[in-house]
Design a protein around this motif. Structure first.
Motif, PDB file in Angstrom:
ATOM      1  N   PHE A 306      61.436  97.412  21.243  1.00 41.81           N
ATOM      2  CA  PHE A 306      61.582  98.260  20.058  1.00 41.81           C
ATOM      3  C   PHE A 306      60.412  98.081  19.102  1.00 41.81           C
ATOM      4  O   PHE A 306      59.876  99.060  18.564  1.00 41.81           O
ATOM      5  CB  PHE A 306      62.909  97.930  19.362  1.00 41.81           C
ATOM      6  N   LEU A 307      59.982  96.837  18.890  1.00 47.84           N
ATOM      7  CA  LEU A 307      58.858  96.600  17.985  1.00 47.84           C
ATOM      8  C   LEU A 307      57.574  97.213  18.516  1.00 47.84           C
ATOM      9  O   LEU A 307      56.726  97.666  17.741  1.00 47.84           O
ATOM     10  CB  LEU A 307      58.685  95.093  17.768  1.00 47.84           C
ATOM     11  N   ASN A 308      57.413  97.247  19.839  1.00 44.24           N
ATOM     12  CA  ASN A 308      56.238  97.911  20.411  1.00 44.24           C
ATOM     13  C   ASN A 308      56.232  99.402  20.106  1.00 44.24           C
ATOM     14  O   ASN A 308      55.182  99.979  19.798  1.00 44.24           O
ATOM     15  CB  ASN A 308      56.197  97.694  21.927  1.00 44.24           C
ATOM     16  N   THR A 309      57.388 100.047  20.204  1.00 47.89           N
ATOM     17  CA  THR A 309      57.438 101.482  19.892  1.00 47.89           C
ATOM     18  C   THR A 309      57.102 101.732  18.423  1.00 47.89           C
ATOM     19  O   THR A 309      56.490 102.752  18.093  1.00 47.89           O
ATOM     20  CB  THR A 309      58.826 102.066  20.206  1.00 47.89           C
ATOM     21  N   LEU A 310      57.495 100.817  17.539  1.00 48.38           N
ATOM     22  CA  LEU A 310      57.115 100.962  16.131  1.00 48.38           C
ATOM     23  C   LEU A 310      55.614 100.812  15.956  1.00 48.38           C
ATOM     24  O   LEU A 310      54.987 101.534  15.175  1.00 48.38           O
ATOM     25  CB  LEU A 310      57.850  99.920  15.281  1.00 48.38           C
ATOM     26  N   ALA A 311      55.023  99.859  16.682  1.00 52.87           N
ATOM     27  CA  ALA A 311      53.572  99.672  16.598  1.00 52.87           C
ATOM     28  C   ALA A 311      52.820 100.852  17.195  1.00 52.87           C
ATOM     29  O   ALA A 311      51.769 101.245  16.696  1.00 52.87           O
ATOM     30  CB  ALA A 311      53.171  98.373  17.302  1.00 52.87           C
ATOM     31  N   PHE A 312      53.355 101.435  18.267  1.00 53.63           N
ATOM     32  CA  PHE A 312      52.682 102.554  18.938  1.00 53.63           C
ATOM     33  C   PHE A 312      52.790 103.843  18.132  1.00 53.63           C
ATOM     34  O   PHE A 312      51.803 104.550  17.946  1.00 53.63           O
ATOM     35  CB  PHE A 312      53.283 102.795  20.321  1.00 53.63           C
ATOM     36  N   HIS A 313      54.008 104.169  17.685  1.00 58.54           N
ATOM     37  CA  HIS A 313      54.278 105.499  17.134  1.00 58.54           C
ATOM     38  C   HIS A 313      54.814 105.492  15.714  1.00 58.54           C
ATOM     39  O   HIS A 313      54.920 106.558  15.117  1.00 58.54           O
ATOM     40  CB  HIS A 313      55.295 106.237  18.020  1.00 58.54           C
ATOM     41  N   GLY A 314      55.185 104.315  15.171  1.00 55.28           N
ATOM     42  CA  GLY A 314      55.897 104.314  13.905  1.00 55.28           C
ATOM     43  C   GLY A 314      57.352 104.703  14.116  1.00 55.28           C
ATOM     44  O   GLY A 314      57.794 104.957  15.244  1.00 55.28           O
ATOM     45  N   TRP A 315      58.116 104.743  13.044  1.00 49.85           N
ATOM     46  CA  TRP A 315      59.520 105.124  13.158  1.00 49.85           C
ATOM     47  C   TRP A 315      59.626 106.636  13.292  1.00 49.85           C
ATOM     48  O   TRP A 315      59.203 107.392  12.425  1.00 49.85           O
ATOM     49  CB  TRP A 315      60.296 104.643  11.938  1.00 49.85           C
ATOM     50  N   THR A 316      60.185 107.110  14.396  1.00 50.16           N
ATOM     51  CA  THR A 316      60.270 108.543  14.670  1.00 50.16           C
ATOM     52  C   THR A 316      61.559 109.169  14.176  1.00 50.16           C
ATOM     53  O   THR A 316      61.694 110.389  14.219  1.00 50.16           O
ATOM     54  CB  THR A 316      60.138 108.803  16.190  1.00 50.16           C
ATOM     55  N   GLY A 317      62.537 108.361  13.736  1.00 57.32           N
ATOM     56  CA  GLY A 317      63.742 108.910  13.137  1.00 57.32           C
ATOM     57  C   GLY A 317      64.849 109.190  14.126  1.00 57.32           C
ATOM     58  O   GLY A 317      64.730 108.957  15.330  1.00 57.32           O
ATOM     59  N   PHE A 318      65.950 109.701  13.580  1.00 58.29           N
ATOM     60  CA  PHE A 318      67.153 109.972  14.365  1.00 58.29           C
ATOM     61  C   PHE A 318      67.300 111.447  14.735  1.00 58.29           C
ATOM     62  O   PHE A 318      68.257 111.809  15.410  1.00 58.29           O
ATOM     63  CB  PHE A 318      68.409 109.552  13.576  1.00 58.29           C
ATOM     64  N   ASP A 319      66.389 112.289  14.280  1.00 57.77           N
ATOM     65  CA  ASP A 319      66.549 113.732  14.453  1.00 57.77           C
ATOM     66  C   ASP A 319      66.148 114.132  15.867  1.00 57.77           C
ATOM     67  O   ASP A 319      65.076 114.702  16.100  1.00 57.77           O
ATOM     68  CB  ASP A 319      65.696 114.457  13.419  1.00 57.77           C
ATOM     69  N   VAL A 320      67.001 113.826  16.838  1.00 59.44           N
ATOM     70  CA  VAL A 320      66.719 114.098  18.248  1.00 59.44           C
ATOM     71  C   VAL A 320      66.916 115.577  18.542  1.00 59.44           C
ATOM     72  O   VAL A 320      67.886 116.196  18.112  1.00 59.44           O
ATOM     73  CB  VAL A 320      67.627 113.249  19.156  1.00 59.44           C
ATOM     74  N   ASP A 321      65.972 116.145  19.270  1.00 58.08           N
ATOM     75  CA  ASP A 321      66.050 117.549  19.675  1.00 58.08           C
ATOM     76  C   ASP A 321      66.071 117.612  21.191  1.00 58.08           C
ATOM     77  O   ASP A 321      65.039 117.539  21.850  1.00 58.08           O
ATOM     78  CB  ASP A 321      64.854 118.314  19.120  1.00 58.08           C
TER      79      ASP A 321
END
Length: 409
Positions: A306-321
């Motif tokens: 999970f921390l890697n995804t934050l480092a890669f992309h930042g927090w992308t949020g819960f608004d899943v499409d």
């Protein structure tokens, strides 16, 4: 968590230091591992799902195929997710079926399933986290080559061969050396354990030592490329260079936080293993530190995904499409249809979104592409900025052929 002690735990005659950390509050430790791995598993998948507000685009046109660095970051996340899944299954079995775990301690046990589960789950976890280390190293190599040589979209197949081949080879070789000639003979000397620990920590140490150097040299080259695009170093170039530098810093910061405790813990346990009596009073502080780092590993190792995804992309949020692909296809069709109705003008030609490695070179007064250090700069810069909130937009004037490239923030 990912530790070579997991494979050592499968040995009925395991060493005293492994027995010390494994048997200290095993239920509490298993619960911590399950909780941390479950959170990382869920949020990592959530981070990777498409979001309604996750795309910055000019008009509504489909994005081109991502460059190799984006694919590498995606594969790193997949490896972390699979590693977390192995931790969840193994810890759940340890907590739910204590008889199976107790069967591992019995020498010459006729039931082979406890040892099969122990070795299989440990190899699964070790394989995917080791692959994640190799892919992290390949990411640093890829961005460095793109900047230094303007490699564009690198050969992703070569990276697959290197990472998976080395991960499988080292994992199998280390386990085979540990359990040779049989699983009941492991830990009968350091000649069994040392090759296993070397093959486990080799990719980890490679990333810790080499990646910072590669990232530093890449950042230096990026600054030269940004200055060479138009001969000036504007606010936008400075901002892009700073954010690329911060992205590399966050990647390495997460890696150090999540995996440096493994190195510290292993050093302490090896020191205890060399002592005649690990329960001696003068070793109390070392034992306590080993236990503390052991539980820290149980929390931080699974959270690396999970921390890697934050480092890669930042927090992308819960608004899943979930219907993003369908909406993009409909948007493309509607844009093409409306273009045919308005005097034959095609907005796809008039104004184009250039994403990642599909940025056109800025041109000078003579119409020639501007290059930094004799190399096309746009591929290198756009590859480094992908997944970091940057979209490069190109505006074309069909009348006189002039074009300009500018970053959309």
């Amino acid at each position: 968590m990912a530790s070579p002690r997991l494979e050592t735990f499968c040995c009925p005659n395991r060493d005293a230091s492994t027995e010390f950390v494994i048997t200290f509050q095993p239920l509490f430790f298993g619960a911590i591992c399950i909780g941390s791995a479950s959170l990382s598993f869920i949020f990592s998948i959530l981070q990777m799902l498409p979001k309604r507000r996750g795309y910055r685009r000019l008009g509504q046109y489909p994005l081109p195929k991502p460059a190799s660095s984006s694919r590498i970051l995606f594969i790193i996340s997949i490896c972390d997710i699979l590693g977390c899944a192995g931790i969840i299954v193994r810890s759940s079995i340890w907590l739910g079926l204590p008889n199976l775990v107790r069967g591992i301690n019995v020498a010459n046990n006729s039931d082979m399933w406890p040892e099969v589960f122990c070795v299989g789950s440990a190899m699964w976890i070790q394989l995917f986290f080791s692959a994640s280390f190799w892919w992290t190293f390949c990411y640093a190599v890829d961005v460095f080559l793109v900047v230094r040589r303007s490699a564009g979209i690198s050969t992703i197949i070569l990276y697959h061969m290197i990472t998976w081949g080395l991960a499988v080879l080292l994992c199998v070789e280390g386990v085979a050396m540990l359990y040779y000639p049989s699983i009941s003979s492991c830990e009968n000397g350091l000649q069994h354990a040392i090759p296993h620990y070397i093959t486990t920590y080799a990719p980890l140490m490679l990333v810790l030592i080499v990646n910072p150097t590669l990232f530093a040299r890449t950042v230096s080259a990026v600054t030269a490329l940004l200055k060479g695009r138009q001969g000036i170093y504007t606010k936008n170039e400075r901002r892009l260079g700073t954010e690329i530098k911060m992205r590399f810093f966050k990647i390495m910061l997460v890696f150090f936080i999540c995996w440096l405790p493994n190195i510290i813990n292993e050093s302490l346990l090896f020191y205890l293993e060399m002592q005649t009596d690990i329960k001696a009073s003068d070793l109390k502080n070392i034992r306590n530190t080993a236990l503390i780092t052991w539980f820290i590993m149980g929390i931080l190792n699974p959270m690396s995904g999970f921390l890697n995804t934050l480092a890669f992309h930042g927090w992308t949020g819960f608004d899943v499409d979930c219907s993003l692909q369908r909406r993009r296809e409909l948007a493309w069709d509607s844009a093409s249809t409306s273009a045919a109705k308005v005097g034959g003008y095609n907005p796809i030609v008039g104004s184009t979104l250039l994403y990642q490695s599909h940025v056109q070179e800025p041109k000078n007064m003579t119409g020639k592409n501007i290059k930094g250090n004799g190399q096309p700069a746009s591929d290198a810069i756009s590859v480094l900025s992908e997944g970091n909130g940057h979209t490069w937009l190109q505006s074309r004037d069909n009348g006189n052929g002039n074009s300009r490239v500018y970053p959309g923030w």
